[in-house]
Design a protein around this motif. Sequence first.
Motif, PDB file in Angstrom:
ATOM      1  N   ALA A 346      39.087  41.825  70.409  1.00 16.90           N
ATOM      2  CA  ALA A 346      37.843  42.791  70.203  1.00 16.90           C
ATOM      3  C   ALA A 346      37.142  43.356  72.186  1.00 16.90           C
ATOM      4  O   ALA A 346      36.907  44.233  72.924  1.00 16.90           O
ATOM      5  CB  ALA A 346      35.985  42.470  69.868  1.00 16.90           C
ATOM      6  N   ALA A 382      41.293  43.455  66.507  1.00 17.59           N
ATOM      7  CA  ALA A 382      40.274  44.580  66.451  1.00 17.59           C
ATOM      8  C   ALA A 382      41.339  45.708  66.058  1.00 17.59           C
ATOM      9  O   ALA A 382      42.364  46.320  66.829  1.00 17.59           O
ATOM     10  CB  ALA A 382      39.718  44.440  67.660  1.00 17.59           C
ATOM     11  N   PRO A 403      37.483  46.185  61.220  1.00 16.24           N
ATOM     12  CA  PRO A 403      36.206  46.011  61.820  1.00 16.24           C
ATOM     13  C   PRO A 403      35.690  47.037  62.496  1.00 16.24           C
ATOM     14  O   PRO A 403      36.653  48.882  62.459  1.00 16.24           O
ATOM     15  CB  PRO A 403      36.491  45.210  62.906  1.00 16.24           C
ATOM     16  CG  PRO A 403      37.993  45.536  62.948  1.00 16.24           C
ATOM     17  CD  PRO A 403      38.367  45.649  61.642  1.00 16.24           C
ATOM     18  N   GLY A 405      34.747  49.625  65.460  1.00 16.25           N
ATOM     19  CA  GLY A 405      35.402  50.503  66.335  1.00 16.25           C
ATOM     20  C   GLY A 405      35.510  52.418  66.447  1.00 16.25           C
ATOM     21  O   GLY A 405      35.988  52.524  65.423  1.00 16.25           O
ATOM     22  N   TYR A 416      33.392  47.002  69.832  1.00 15.53           N
ATOM     23  CA  TYR A 416      34.641  46.949  68.957  1.00 15.53           C
ATOM     24  C   TYR A 416      34.505  45.800  68.771  1.00 15.53           C
ATOM     25  O   TYR A 416      33.596  44.561  68.734  1.00 15.53           O
ATOM     26  CB  TYR A 416      35.517  47.127  69.555  1.00 15.53           C
ATOM     27  CG  TYR A 416      35.943  48.328  70.571  1.00 15.53           C
ATOM     28  CD1 TYR A 416      36.857  49.446  69.730  1.00 15.53           C
ATOM     29  CD2 TYR A 416      35.838  48.569  71.835  1.00 15.53           C
ATOM     30  CE1 TYR A 416      36.735  49.939  70.536  1.00 15.53           C
ATOM     31  CE2 TYR A 416      36.109  49.614  72.438  1.00 15.53           C
ATOM     32  CZ  TYR A 416      36.414  50.518  71.251  1.00 15.53           C
ATOM     33  OH  TYR A 416      36.336  52.463  72.518  1.00 15.53           O
ATOM     34  N   GLU A 418      35.780  42.333  65.211  1.00 20.80           N
ATOM     35  CA  GLU A 418      36.755  41.397  65.191  1.00 20.80           C
ATOM     36  C   GLU A 418      36.916  41.722  63.876  1.00 20.80           C
ATOM     37  O   GLU A 418      35.359  40.717  63.636  1.00 20.80           O
ATOM     38  CB  GLU A 418      36.631  40.936  66.237  1.00 20.80           C
ATOM     39  CG  GLU A 418      37.779  40.254  66.682  1.00 20.80           C
ATOM     40  CD  GLU A 418      37.561  39.420  67.539  1.00 20.80           C
ATOM     41  OE1 GLU A 418      38.116  39.491  69.394  1.00 20.80           O
ATOM     42  OE2 GLU A 418      37.562  37.900  67.476  1.00 20.80           O
TER      43      GLU A 418
END
Length: 493
Positions: A346, A382, A403, A405, A416, A418
């Motif tokens: 991340a 990520a 996740p 992002g 971001y 994870e």
Amino acid sequence: MPSPLFADRPARQPEPGAVDALISQTRRLRGGLVAVRRDAVANEDDPRQRWQRALVDLAVHQLDDLGAHLGQLRAGAPEETDPETDPDAAPEDTPDTPFTSDPGAAYGEPAPPRTGSLLSRVGSAEWNLLTDEVCWSDELFQIFGRAPESGPMSLDEMPTMVHDDDRCLLQGMVTDCLIDGKPIDGEFRIVRTDGKVRTVHMTGEPVLDADGCTASMWAVLRDVSELRRSQRAVRDSRDSLERSRRIEQTERRVAVQLQEAVLPPWRGSLRFAHDGPAPLDVAAHYLPAATTTLIGGDWYDALALPGGDALLTVGDLTGHGVAATSSMAMLLGALRGMAVAGIRPAALMGHLNQLLETSVQPALGSAMCCRYDPVAHTLTWAQAGHPAPLLFRDGAGHVLRRPEGVLLGATTGAVYGEAETRLLPGDVLVLHTDGLARGSGASDDTGTRRLLTLGDRLAGARDAQDGVRAVLAEFGEEQREDDACVMVVRVGG
């Protein structure tokens, strides 16, 4: 030979029907060219389209000249008429398919300055060396822009209207004709009385007396300015196209070399010899786009990290060519360095976003970074605007939940998320860039569903490389619009 201006009998005329048929064929050809020219997309920034447009213009000029000559042939010997007012003087100029010296006029475009109709662009002259008599046709006065009351010009006066750089050329042709009896066939530029420069093509021969001495010289002069302008346009646009092709070939060669230097050197399967019970078998493949010869910014990578973990990553940058490949090399190098330094996926995505945002060559990119722990059997990952991995277990596949992002380089200070997934022996992961599943016009969902149907084939694959072959059998032959990468990861047990 007798002078064509003072022949004592007319030449045998061709059959009118044959000439009419030729005129009709010429008009049909010109009509087809007009349609091509009208439907063509005029993109002046595209060397190929400039070359195509120039070729059409040149062909129209040549057909216009052919139509004019055929019209003269059908009309027979010229009468003492004004070609500007007599409708029969230019029979090829009819309302249905006009012949014109400027191709742009047929398409409603502005026409360059003209010297008159096609018929007025061909004139003739004869210079009698015994009596110093000079005869010019009316058309020749129009070509030179000279008033008829000023009278025709002698051979000694002609160079005064010739361009400075071409005077020696004209004098050489005339001397060879008068002294050595050689025919004249050459071009030179004239500067008309109105200051306009025109290109004239001159053909002629000496006329000999009974003793074999040169008695006079006749010539036919044709204004070929528009034709030569079109030929230059074709030549220049062809040269521009060739330069563009050479630049593109060089750029592709550099991009390929850069890509080969940056992407992993391994071919086939890459096995990570972990101490844990679940080693990884990894294979990947790069697929170029079908719509461009330039390499894109797609990448894949697998790297053993200090401590026994493994880095798995795929990504895609916008654009093609050296710019995209060099940005990809910069991004992948930074990703490897940060992963080796222990930065988690991340946080790593956040640093890549900042790097791409401040790059000299701004671009957008999607990426996915995975870190696999062979001891805990966990995959931590990520993503930045990238398709999620597909996990196949016991022949059935599903898409891992992504996740948070956004695309790399899209916004400042992006955060971001994870995700963590536990892997089991025998599991197969498929990582890919969006160009693979999208194919030729297919949506992302359609491509993902097609990937998920490969569960049985991936389960029966001997190794990761065999899994890549299964994916390529499904997607490899498609006419994709963008580059693509696919990575197959098999968990051992």
